[in-house]
Design a protein around this motif. Structure first.
Motif, short mmCIF file in Angstrom:
data_model
loop_
_atom_site.label_atom_id
_atom_site.label_comp_id
_atom_site.label_asym_id
_atom_site.label_seq_id
_atom_site.Cartn_x
_atom_site.Cartn_y
_atom_site.Cartn_z
N ALA A 267 0.82 -1.21 0.00
CA ALA A 267 0.00 0.00 0.00
C ALA A 267 0.86 1.26 0.00
O ALA A 267 0.53 2.25 -0.67
CB ALA A 267 -0.94 0.00 1.19
N ALA A 268 1.95 1.24 0.74
CA ALA A 268 2.81 2.41 0.82
C ALA A 268 3.37 2.79 -0.55
O ALA A 268 3.52 3.98 -0.87
CB ALA A 268 3.95 2.15 1.80
N ALA A 269 3.67 1.78 -1.37
CA ALA A 269 4.24 2.06 -2.69
C ALA A 269 3.18 2.38 -3.74
O ALA A 269 3.43 3.16 -4.66
CB ALA A 269 5.06 0.85 -3.15
N LEU A 270 1.99 1.80 -3.58
CA LEU A 270 0.97 1.91 -4.63
C LEU A 270 -0.01 3.05 -4.41
O LEU A 270 -0.60 3.56 -5.37
CB LEU A 270 0.21 0.59 -4.74
N ALA A 277 -3.74 3.01 -9.77
CA ALA A 277 -3.74 1.79 -8.96
C ALA A 277 -4.74 1.97 -7.83
O ALA A 277 -4.41 2.50 -6.78
CB ALA A 277 -2.36 1.50 -8.41
N ILE A 278 -5.97 1.52 -8.04
CA ILE A 278 -7.02 1.64 -7.04
C ILE A 278 -6.93 0.44 -6.09
O ILE A 278 -7.04 -0.71 -6.53
CB ILE A 278 -8.42 1.70 -7.68
N LEU A 279 -6.73 0.72 -4.82
CA LEU A 279 -6.59 -0.34 -3.84
C LEU A 279 -7.94 -0.64 -3.18
O LEU A 279 -8.82 0.22 -3.13
CB LEU A 279 -5.57 0.06 -2.76
N GLN A 280 -8.08 -1.86 -2.69
CA GLN A 280 -9.31 -2.23 -1.98
C GLN A 280 -9.44 -1.38 -0.73
O GLN A 280 -8.50 -1.25 0.06
CB GLN A 280 -9.28 -3.71 -1.62
N ASN A 281 -10.59 -0.78 -0.54
CA ASN A 281 -10.84 0.05 0.62
C ASN A 281 -11.18 -0.83 1.82
O ASN A 281 -12.18 -1.55 1.81
CB ASN A 281 -11.99 1.02 0.35
N ILE A 282 -10.35 -0.77 2.83
CA ILE A 282 -10.60 -1.53 4.05
C ILE A 282 -11.54 -0.71 4.92
O ILE A 282 -11.18 0.36 5.42
CB ILE A 282 -9.29 -1.84 4.80
N ALA A 297 -6.13 -1.72 -12.09
CA ALA A 297 -5.43 -0.87 -13.06
C ALA A 297 -6.44 0.10 -13.66
O ALA A 297 -7.65 -0.06 -13.49
CB ALA A 297 -4.78 -1.72 -14.14
N SER A 298 -5.96 1.10 -14.38
CA SER A 298 -6.87 2.09 -14.95
C SER A 298 -7.77 1.48 -16.02
O SER A 298 -8.90 1.93 -16.21
CB SER A 298 -6.10 3.28 -15.51
N ASP A 299 -7.29 0.46 -16.72
CA ASP A 299 -8.13 -0.27 -17.66
C ASP A 299 -7.48 -1.62 -17.96
O ASP A 299 -6.39 -1.92 -17.47
CB ASP A 299 -8.38 0.53 -18.95
N ALA A 373 4.57 -0.66 -8.84
CA ALA A 373 4.32 0.78 -8.96
C ALA A 373 4.91 1.32 -10.24
O ALA A 373 4.26 2.12 -10.95
CB ALA A 373 4.92 1.50 -7.76
N ALA A 374 6.12 0.88 -10.59
CA ALA A 374 6.74 1.34 -11.83
C ALA A 374 5.97 0.84 -13.05
O ALA A 374 5.83 1.57 -14.06
CB ALA A 374 8.18 0.84 -11.88
N ALA A 375 5.46 -0.39 -12.98
CA ALA A 375 4.72 -0.95 -14.12
C ALA A 375 3.41 -0.21 -14.37
O ALA A 375 2.92 -0.18 -15.51
CB ALA A 375 4.45 -2.43 -13.88
N LEU A 376 2.84 0.36 -13.33
CA LEU A 376 1.56 1.04 -13.47
C LEU A 376 1.69 2.56 -13.63
O LEU A 376 0.72 3.24 -13.94
CB LEU A 376 0.70 0.76 -12.23
N ALA A 377 2.88 3.08 -13.42
CA ALA A 377 3.09 4.53 -13.46
C ALA A 377 2.88 5.10 -14.86
O ALA A 377 3.10 4.42 -15.86
CB ALA A 377 4.48 4.86 -12.96
#
Length: 377
Positions: A267-270, A277-282, A297-299, A373-377
């Protein structure tokens, strides 16, 4: 290649305890319904805070047995999520009832209580009589169980928690699998608390419920196995599998804490990537068991590209789930079409999961997070 789930590392760390438990079974030779089965049921019930636990042969059976116990069958309907493994809805159809799929929440990816309410308010009599709600705790995050239980009680329905991925999770200090009229979990090897084959358990509050479940898992037995009072199935948990789960249960809280650490590293990196990069909301008050660590991912094309980049770096990924249940061939007869559950369909088109297990070195978790993170940036 980095393992997606490292069961070998777990076994290496816990081998002595696991072998000791298995050796005890080999020594007493009670391979079916041996003493470890009852011991496990008592310990699982205590861990969850449930009055009763009845083990069975698989997580799928753990979902089916409560429906059988309550007589759900032809002419009945069960509301559930489309964003799950097929077992959740498969058991409904196997009993001759109808799955009624509703949409999920956009942030938690769990079944939407609002969608359940709307479904009941606009019920189609052609679907049959509504009997139950099956709520899945997706990826280890408890669903909105309190609200769902209120809806179920208001409409005279059963609430069955599909806690196959969430054993060990909690909501407002209360363990997952303790909110519904019944709850089911799985001991499939990849689950947070897994055995070395198939296995499952059902939790319930009342002795008469547990007695029916116990009967159903052994061919509908009555006072003994040759006094059959109902039609049941063969769904006993093997004693060896119970022994393995018992050994792992001793270290389970430690493993849950390690999963939290991996999730926090990711989570800290993403989180800095925003919509990329939308993370699951806890949910507030919730603690996930982190059966999977998933993100959007965005798509779909960005997802595919990121997965390829990670694969080339020796980092495996997976997609849970690429096709929602309401659009799968097995349920085509129900008449659902693309666009019927837009949130679910959108999530399926974008989601993917990173490696997650409690024996991941911190340096490896950081490296995976940085590469993702780099792959999604």
């Amino acid at each position: 290649m980095i393992p997606f789930i490292d069961l070998a590392a777990q076994f290496a760390a816990r081998e002595t305890a696991i072998r000791s438990r298995m050796d005890a079974v080999l020594a007493h030779g009670k391979y079916i319904m041996g003493p470890e089965v009852r011991e496990l049921e008592q310990r699982l019930a205590a861990y969850i805070g449930s009055a009763h636990c009845v083990t069975c042969a698989s997580g799928t059976d753990a979902l089916m047995l409560p429906l059988m116990a309550e007589g759900v069958g032809p002419g009945d309907a069960v509301i559930t999520t489309s964003f799950t493994f097929i077992a959740t809805a498969e058991v409904i159809s196997l009993l001759g009832a109808r799955p009624v799929f509703v949409d999920i929440e956009a942030d938690t990816w769990n079944i939407s209580p609002r969608a359940v309410q709307e479904c009941l308010a606009n019920w189609n009599p052609g679907w049959g009589r509504p009997r139950a709600i099956i709520a899945v705790d997706i990826f280890g995050l408890p669903a909105a169980a309190v609200e769902l239980r209120r809806i179920a009680d208001e409409h005279g329905l059963l609430l069955i928690e599909d806690a196959a991925q969430s054993f060990g999770a909690s909501l407002d200090g209360k363990r997952a699998a303790s909110f519904g009229h019944y709850a089911a979990t799985s001991f499939f090897p990849a689950k947070p608390l897994g055995c070395y084959g198939d296995g499952g358990a059902v939790f319930c509050a009342h002795a008469e419920q547990a007695a029916r479940l116990d009967s159903l898992r052994v061919h509908g037995k009555g006072t003994d196995k040759y006094d059959n009072v109902r039609i049941g199935v063969n769904s006993r948990l093997d004693t060896l599998q119970a022994a393995i789960v018992l050994a792992k249960l001793d270290y389970f809280d430690e493993e849950l804490a390690a999963r939290q650490q991996v999730a926090q590293t990711y989570a800290a990196a993403l989180a800095e990537l925003g919509d990329r990069a939308i993370l699951q909301n806890i949910s507030v008050g919730a603690v996930s068991a982190w059966a999977q660590y998933s993100l959007l991912a965005s798509d779909g094309s960005v997802r595919a590209a990121a997965q390829e980049i990670l694969k080339s770096a020796g980092i495996p990924t997976a997609v849970y789930y690429p096709k929602p249940l309401h659009l799968q061939t097995a349920f085509a007869h129900l008449g659902y079409r693309a666009g019927d559950l837009p949130v679910c369909e959108n999530v399926c088109s974008r989601i993917f999961s990173l490696p997650m297990h409690p024996y991941m070195p911190q340096g490896q978790a950081k490296a995976i997070a940085a590469k993702a993170a780099a792959a999604l940036a």
